[in-house]
Motif scaffolding. Structure first.
Motif, PDB file in Angstrom:
ATOM      1  N   LYS A 205       0.836  -1.207   0.000  1.00 26.16           N
ATOM      2  CA  LYS A 205       0.000   0.000   0.000  1.00 26.16           C
ATOM      3  C   LYS A 205       0.865   1.249   0.000  1.00 26.16           C
ATOM      4  N   ARG A 206       1.945   1.220   0.791  1.00 25.35           N
ATOM      5  CA  ARG A 206       2.839   2.371   0.872  1.00 25.35           C
ATOM      6  C   ARG A 206       3.456   2.676  -0.481  1.00 25.35           C
ATOM      7  N   ARG A 207       3.886   1.633  -1.189  1.00 23.88           N
ATOM      8  CA  ARG A 207       4.492   1.827  -2.504  1.00 23.88           C
ATOM      9  C   ARG A 207       3.459   2.277  -3.527  1.00 23.88           C
ATOM     10  N   THR A 208       2.225   1.808  -3.377  1.00 29.03           N
ATOM     11  CA  THR A 208       1.166   2.264  -4.275  1.00 29.03           C
ATOM     12  C   THR A 208       0.897   3.751  -4.078  1.00 29.03           C
ATOM     13  N   SER A 209       0.883   4.206  -2.832  1.00 27.78           N
ATOM     14  CA  SER A 209       0.689   5.641  -2.562  1.00 27.78           C
ATOM     15  C   SER A 209       1.797   6.464  -3.199  1.00 27.78           C
ATOM     16  N   LEU A 210       3.024   5.972  -3.119  1.00 24.07           N
ATOM     17  CA  LEU A 210       4.127   6.675  -3.763  1.00 24.07           C
ATOM     18  C   LEU A 210       3.954   6.673  -5.273  1.00 24.07           C
ATOM     19  N   GLY A 211       3.514   5.539  -5.830  1.00 19.88           N
ATOM     20  CA  GLY A 211       3.315   5.472  -7.272  1.00 19.88           C
ATOM     21  C   GLY A 211       2.282   6.455  -7.771  1.00 19.88           C
ATOM     22  N   VAL A 212       1.219   6.659  -6.994  1.00 21.34           N
ATOM     23  CA  VAL A 212       0.185   7.624  -7.364  1.00 21.34           C
ATOM     24  C   VAL A 212       0.786   9.018  -7.523  1.00 21.34           C
ATOM     25  N   GLN A 213       1.649   9.405  -6.575  1.00 20.20           N
ATOM     26  CA  GLN A 213       2.237  10.739  -6.638  1.00 20.20           C
ATOM     27  C   GLN A 213       3.339  10.835  -7.696  1.00 20.20           C
ATOM     28  N   MET A 214       4.043   9.743  -7.939  1.00 16.65           N
ATOM     29  CA  MET A 214       5.073   9.772  -8.975  1.00 16.65           C
ATOM     30  C   MET A 214       4.461  10.023 -10.343  1.00 16.65           C
ATOM     31  N   LEU A 215       3.228   9.555 -10.530  1.00 15.98           N
ATOM     32  CA  LEU A 215       2.569   9.750 -11.819  1.00 15.98           C
ATOM     33  C   LEU A 215       2.240  11.217 -12.090  1.00 15.98           C
ATOM     34  N   ALA A 216       2.240  12.045 -11.043  1.00 16.37           N
ATOM     35  CA  ALA A 216       1.985  13.467 -11.242  1.00 16.37           C
ATOM     36  C   ALA A 216       3.179  14.186 -11.857  1.00 16.37           C
ATOM     37  N   ASN A 217       4.336  13.501 -11.930  1.00 13.55           N
ATOM     38  CA  ASN A 217       5.541  14.074 -12.527  1.00 13.55           C
ATOM     39  C   ASN A 217       5.897  15.425 -11.895  1.00 13.55           C
ATOM     40  N   PRO A 218       6.065  15.466 -10.561  1.00  8.28           N
ATOM     41  CA  PRO A 218       6.284  16.758  -9.891  1.00  8.28           C
ATOM     42  C   PRO A 218       7.741  17.204  -9.967  1.00  8.28           C
ATOM     43  N   SER A 219       7.952  18.514  -9.803  1.00  9.37           N
ATOM     44  CA  SER A 219       9.303  19.048  -9.670  1.00  9.37           C
ATOM     45  C   SER A 219       9.813  18.862  -8.254  1.00  9.37           C
ATOM     46  N   VAL A 220       8.918  19.006  -7.278  1.00  7.76           N
ATOM     47  CA  VAL A 220       9.266  18.813  -5.870  1.00  7.76           C
ATOM     48  C   VAL A 220       8.360  17.735  -5.307  1.00  7.76           C
ATOM     49  N   LEU A 221       8.966  16.737  -4.687  1.00  4.87           N
ATOM     50  CA  LEU A 221       8.202  15.622  -4.118  1.00  4.87           C
ATOM     51  C   LEU A 221       8.480  15.555  -2.620  1.00  4.87           C
ATOM     52  N   PHE A 222       7.419  15.736  -1.824  1.00  7.67           N
ATOM     53  CA  PHE A 222       7.513  15.628  -0.372  1.00  7.67           C
ATOM     54  C   PHE A 222       7.008  14.244   0.036  1.00  7.67           C
ATOM     55  N   LEU A 223       7.742  13.587   0.917  1.00  7.66           N
ATOM     56  CA  LEU A 223       7.360  12.243   1.358  1.00  7.66           C
ATOM     57  C   LEU A 223       7.499  12.151   2.874  1.00  7.66           C
ATOM     58  N   ASP A 224       6.411  11.812   3.542  1.00  9.71           N
ATOM     59  CA  ASP A 224       6.399  11.700   4.997  1.00  9.71           C
ATOM     60  C   ASP A 224       6.478  10.226   5.390  1.00  9.71           C
ATOM     61  N   GLU A 225       7.600   9.834   5.975  1.00  8.05           N
ATOM     62  CA  GLU A 225       7.814   8.464   6.435  1.00  8.05           C
ATOM     63  C   GLU A 225       7.534   7.457   5.315  1.00  8.05           C
ATOM     64  N   VAL A 226       8.183   7.635   4.197  1.00  7.37           N
ATOM     65  CA  VAL A 226       7.871   6.850   3.007  1.00  7.37           C
ATOM     66  C   VAL A 226       8.243   5.386   3.179  1.00  7.37           C
ATOM     67  N   THR A 227       9.218   5.080   4.047  1.00  3.74           N
ATOM     68  CA  THR A 227       9.624   3.683   4.209  1.00  3.74           C
ATOM     69  C   THR A 227       8.898   2.983   5.345  1.00  3.74           C
ATOM     70  N   THR A 228       7.979   3.682   5.999  1.00  8.12           N
ATOM     71  CA  THR A 228       7.224   3.054   7.082  1.00  8.12           C
ATOM     72  C   THR A 228       6.391   1.906   6.533  1.00  8.12           C
ATOM     73  N   GLY A 229       6.501   0.763   7.161  1.00  9.46           N
ATOM     74  CA  GLY A 229       5.753  -0.406   6.719  1.00  9.46           C
ATOM     75  C   GLY A 229       6.455  -1.236   5.671  1.00  9.46           C
ATOM     76  N   LEU A 230       7.636  -0.812   5.232  1.00 10.21           N
ATOM     77  CA  LEU A 230       8.387  -1.565   4.230  1.00 10.21           C
ATOM     78  C   LEU A 230       9.482  -2.378   4.905  1.00 10.21           C
ATOM     79  N   ASP A 231       9.788  -3.524   4.333  1.00  9.39           N
ATOM     80  CA  ASP A 231      10.932  -4.266   4.811  1.00  9.39           C
ATOM     81  C   ASP A 231      12.203  -3.562   4.341  1.00  9.39           C
ATOM     82  N   ALA A 232      13.347  -3.954   4.903  1.00 14.63           N
ATOM     83  CA  ALA A 232      14.604  -3.264   4.629  1.00 14.63           C
ATOM     84  C   ALA A 232      14.964  -3.298   3.152  1.00 14.63           C
ATOM     85  N   ALA A 233      14.754  -4.447   2.495  1.00 15.45           N
ATOM     86  CA  ALA A 233      15.108  -4.567   1.078  1.00 15.45           C
ATOM     87  C   ALA A 233      14.219  -3.674   0.216  1.00 15.45           C
TER      88      ALA A 233
END
Length: 972
Positions: A205-233
């Motif tokens: 789910k976390r990676r899907t949320s990031l993918g949604v915003q990546m599709l906006a093709n922004p110049s500045v991307l803010f990410l709050d705790e983007v690795t929360t819920g992800l394994d180390a790899a």
């Protein structure tokens, strides 16, 4: 991919300017070029006014002596300066509660409120307006539609976010690139899911949320705790993707809790915070040498990020540790103030502070055309409605059930006076009660759906008209027409109303309008208050006015003259009046209206007057011929309510507000000793044995399709021992949470989903019933939604203690237990802070996690099951929580937990490890000390400078970003 969605997108056009595939470009996301943006922060300070809500301010005015200070403030961010140039990846680090998220909210202009005061300067290419740049924000909480698949979520996001010149083929190719780049290939066809319906894992789910915003093709991307819920790899792969995006000219700004050592090397710039103040701000490559200069060199074989977070954190677990760490942090702050004066080039870059008068000053933020938005939103809403078991099916069943129940009550009414009075009751029921149920149902549903609109509206990808219109277009043939039609057909003929086609269709038309008024009023209520409690209160208040002023309970002309105007504001007055006129005086040429069963010989007999429809209309206070005008007014109500809702949605800003409970100078937790816990010898040790434990999910399909079975967990055989930490590790999607839920008896079959369990679980050799398992185990969820946001941390713990602890405990003992747990979990500093939620900023995410764990510890459980207890926590807080859990285990408890990103110094404390690969296949089960020798015997040796937990996860993680690497990792 669903066939209908796939068919809606044309084939990829073969031209040289298309977005190339992952294999052709080595998975480099090749969106359109972006504007280079330099973000500059100078002397940023964020303060909040500390006050209590309710009547407390009024009491202070009365009791507070004259001349005493009025408002008291607390600084969340204190004089922070930083430079974040284009093409850089900047990390904001710090302990839990250090102000990382608040700083990110301030940078993205997503925080507001009357309590808030922000000073300093934030500029984007010299322009202070963030609207001058194309930006995107990935929130800490995932706002996704649970009934859509990952691919569908990204496809709809691409349809809304990519600029109008982008072709459908390019949008689809961009979605496929994002899926591959973020490692979402295996779950692309899986529904997002929620707490009730199993779907994607938290990391997916976390990676899907990031993918949604990546599709906006922004110049500045803010990410709050983007690795929360992800394994180390997965976290490492994700940060590498962000680094790649930054290298293409974007400015990436992230807050991060527990970066592994390999991630540390990817950061270009670093901002290290402690209690809102800067400890370091500058290039990441100069950071370690700076701390070495001030007397804190990084030890060998230690993760630099973990070392720095520990160094800048205040340890409030005991007064001595707090005093020692506070002196160290104050010295670091003072050292940076002196050093920053000599290193202004690290913090500021004058060439980036001037405004760039280029042709890129105004970003390409053109939203898709209204027609395009309507098409996309209508298709998405229709699919959501079709798949939601509580949506279309629930409303249709409600209409059928309500019609049968009320129709049975008013079955076949006769023409007597009692029957005529009952007809009035039947008409009132049709006009008001059915609409009231729809009003509450739509209000409840909207409180969930509005979150997605708020996010997309703030991002500028949807407009208010497109949201409002598409919501009704998508449901016109699945809910809006069928619900009132089903109710009208059943209820009308069961009651025994006149079987004239014209009279029935007028009855149905009025019901249809009342339905639309209910859903538009629900939209108005939710636009005023986003939570169900507030919105339903407004809806019930409105319905109370409808009931009292509609003319059924009190004849409208008998209402006191100063309140009689209310009837003109009550839509039920018009609906009930139109239905009454339709029944009593409509569709007949007789001036007296319909004549019922008068016992007199002649209908002209004065005794028959009360049996006439005209008499009934006069007795109810309605004018004659009261059909057309009320219907026109009802249509006006529908339009006015929707316009009102639209205006509120358009102009009422929904941001993040900051709130804090009144500061309490007395610390009730200070000096309190923990209650006497049972010794290990007095506690019954429980050994949990799993033999061939497996789980499959059977998804029931609509006939003639056969049920679809998906394996979640392959047969697992392992024993979880008391007295040690039993850790379940694995990449995202390996079934860790499913195993915990299965063990704790938290999986329940539904109409659409059936859980197929295999093997057995024994407690000390005995198979317990589901009730006994639930009474023995305490479960800490990965989410902290169970906390009450309007209570302080101390109040949450005290109420939980009052409810959970045995009755023989006195209130004082229960409160003492709550205070001791509060101190043990390091919650003393935030004890009197509101917990907060998405709309009201309270304690930090790490502090919420500690409160959730503390509530379960209150009951002194024999078995403690925790799902990602360190997820969302900084390295220091995660270490402190693991220390507490280790202490609980050493008292004789059986502690079973899942871990995504384990610190290197914590691995040695893992007593038993169950390692799961993607797809739920067990890879290793045994003592933690035996894991590395086991892999070494297979030819996989762990380097001496690598975290063993990271090494194990890297070893069993399938790399889905490259076809060649995917094949090799699967074989391995």
């Amino acid at each position: 991919m669903d066939k209908d969605l796939e068919a809606s997108l044309p084939e990829q056009p073969k031209d040289d300017n298309r977005v190339v595939s992952g294999e052709e470009s080595d998975n480099e996301l090749s969106f359109h070029a972006v504007q280079a943006v330099n973000v500059s922060v100078r002397s940023l300070t964020v303060e909040i006014h500390i006050s209590q809500g309710g009547l407390q301010p009024l009491l202070k005015i009365v009791t507070q002596p004259k001349g005493s200070p009025g408002k008291t403030t607390k600084r969340i961010i204190d004089n922070v300066s930083a430079n974040m140039p284009s093409g850089s990846l900047t990390a904001i680090l710090g302990g839990s509660g250090s102000g990382k998220t608040t700083m990110l909210h301030a940078l993205s202009h997503r925080i507001s409120g009357s309590r808030l005061e922000t000073t300093g300067d934030i500029s984007y290419n010299g322009n202070r307006k963030i609207s001058s740049i194309r930006n995107a924000y990935v929130m800490q909480n995932d706002v996704l539609v649970p009934t859509l698949t990952v691919r569908e979520t990204l496809l709809y996001a691409a349809e809304l976010r990519l600029p109008p010149p982008t072709t459908p083929g390019e949008r689809r190719q961009a979605v496929e690139d994002v899926i591959v780049e973020l490692g979402l290939k295996e779950c692309a066809g899986t529904r997002i899911g929620n707490n009730l319906h199993k779907g994607c894992s938290g990391g997916e789910k976390r990676r899907t949320s990031l993918g949604v915003q990546m599709l906006a093709n922004p110049s500045v991307l803010f990410l709050d705790e983007v690795t929360t819920g992800l394994d180390a790899a997965s976290a490492f792969q994700l940060i590498k993707t962000l680094k790649l995006l930054a290298s293409k000219g974007r400015t990436i700004i992230v807050t991060i809790h527990q970066p592994r050592s390999e991630i540390w090397g990817l950061f270009d710039r670093l901002v290290l915070l402690s209690a809102g103040s800067t400890v370091y701000s500058g290039p990441a490559k100069e950071c370690l040498s700076y701390f070495e200069e001030v007397g804190y060199p990084v030890p060998a074989f230690v993760n630099p990020a973990e070392f720095l977070v520990d160094l800048a954190a205040i340890d409030n677990r005991s007064p001595d540790l707090e005093k020692e760490s506070s002196v160290r942090v104050d010295a670091l702050k003072q050292a940076w103030r002196k050093a920053s004066d000599n290193r202004t080039s690290w913090v500021f870059d004058e060439k980036h502070d001037v405004e760039h008068p280029s042709g890129h000053d105004k970003p390409d933020r053109r939203p898709t055309y209204l027609r395009r938005q309507l098409q996309v939103l209508t298709a998405r809403t229709f699919k959501i409605t079709y798949r939601d078991p509580m949506g279309m099916a629930g409303s249709l069943i409600e209409a059928f059930s309500m019609a049968i129940i009320t129709g049975w009550i008013f079955l076949n009414l006769d023409g007597s006076l009692a029957g005529i009075r009952s007809r009035q009751g039947a008409l009132y029921t049709a006009a008001s009660l059915q609409g009231y149920l729809i009003l509450l149902f739509e209000t409840y549903r909207l409180t969930y759906d509005i979150e997605l609109f708020d996010r997309e509206y703030v991002e500028g990808v949807v407009t208010v008209p497109s949201f409002l219109i598409s919501r009704r277009l998508a449901r016109v043939f699945v809910e809006d027409l069928p619900v009132p039609l089903i109710y009208s057909v059943i209820f009308y003929f069961m009651v025994g109303f006149d079987a004239q086609a014209s009279q029935f269709f007028v009855f149905f038309a009025i019901n249809l309008l009342m339905h639309y008024i209910a859903v538009t009023l629900a939209m108005l209520c939710v636009s005023v208050s986003r939570n169900f409690a507030g919105a339903s209160l407004i809806a019930n208040l409105a319905y109370t006015i409808q009931s009292l002023a509609c003319g059924y309970f009190v004849q409208s002309n008998q209402i006191p003259v100063w309140m009689r105007w209310l009837k003109w504001t009550a839509y039920v007055f018009y609906g009930f009046g139109a239905m009454s006129a339709n029944e009593f005086v409509g569709h007949t040429s007789n001036p007296a209206g319909r004549i019922y069963d008068c016992p007199a010989a002649s209908p002209n007999d004065p005794a028959c007057d009360e049996y006439t429809g005209a008499y009934q209309m006069r007795s109810l206070g309605f004018p004659p011929n009261w059909i057309i005008r009320p219907i026109i007014v009802l249509v006006a109500f529908v339009v006015a309510l929707y316009i009102g809702a639209g205006l509120i949605l358009r102009f009422k800003r929904v941001g993040i507000r900051i709130s804090k409970a009144q500061s309490n100078e007395t610390d009730n937790s200070f000096g309190k000793e923990d209650l006497a816990a049972k010794s290990r010898g007095d506690r019954q040790a429980i050994r949990i044995s799993l033999q061939g434990y497996s789980l499959d999910i059977e998804k029931r399909q609509r006939p003639p399709r056969k049920p679809m079975t998906k394996p979640i967990l392959k047969p697992v055989s392992v024993a979880f021992e008391p007295g040690i930490l039993n850790v379940i590790m694995g990449p995202s999607g390996s079934g860790k949470t499913s195993l915990l839920n299965l063990m704790a008896g938290r999986l329940h079959d539904t109409i659409a989903t059936k859980y197929i369990r295999g093997g057995q679980m024994a407690f000390n050799g005995q198979v317990l019933s589901a009730d006994n398992v639930r009474s023995t185990c305490s479960y800490v969820c990965q989410d902290d939604d169970a906390l009450l946001p309007c209570l302080t941390v101390r109040e949450n713990l005290r109420f939980a203690a009052a409810l959970r602890l045995p009755a023989h405990y006195s209130t004082t003992q229960k409160f003492q237990r709550a205070e001791s747990v509060l101190l043990k979990m390091g919650l003393r500093d935030c004890a009197d802070n509101l917990v907060g939620n998405d709309l009201i900023k309270g304690i930090s995410g790490g502090e919420k996690r500690r409160v959730s764990v503390a509530i379960q510890i209150l009951t002194d459980p024999q078995v403690l099951v925790l799902d990602e207890p360190t997820s969302g926590l900084d390295a220091f807080t995660a270490s402190s929580i693991m220390t507490v859990l280790r202490g609980l285990a050493e008292e004789g408890r059986t502690v079973v937990l899942t871990v995504h990103q384990a610190r290197s110094d914590l691995f040695q404390h893992f007593g038993k490890i169950l390692l799961l690969a993607r797809g739920g296949s067990p890879v290793f089960a045994g003592k933690g000390s035996d894991m590395l020798p086991h892999f070494a015997s297979l030819g996989h040796h762990c380097p001496t400078n690598t975290n063993p937990a990271d090494f194990a996860l890297d070893l069993i993680t399938v790399n889905l970003q490259h076809a060649s690497k995917e094949a090799s990792t699967r074989e391995k």
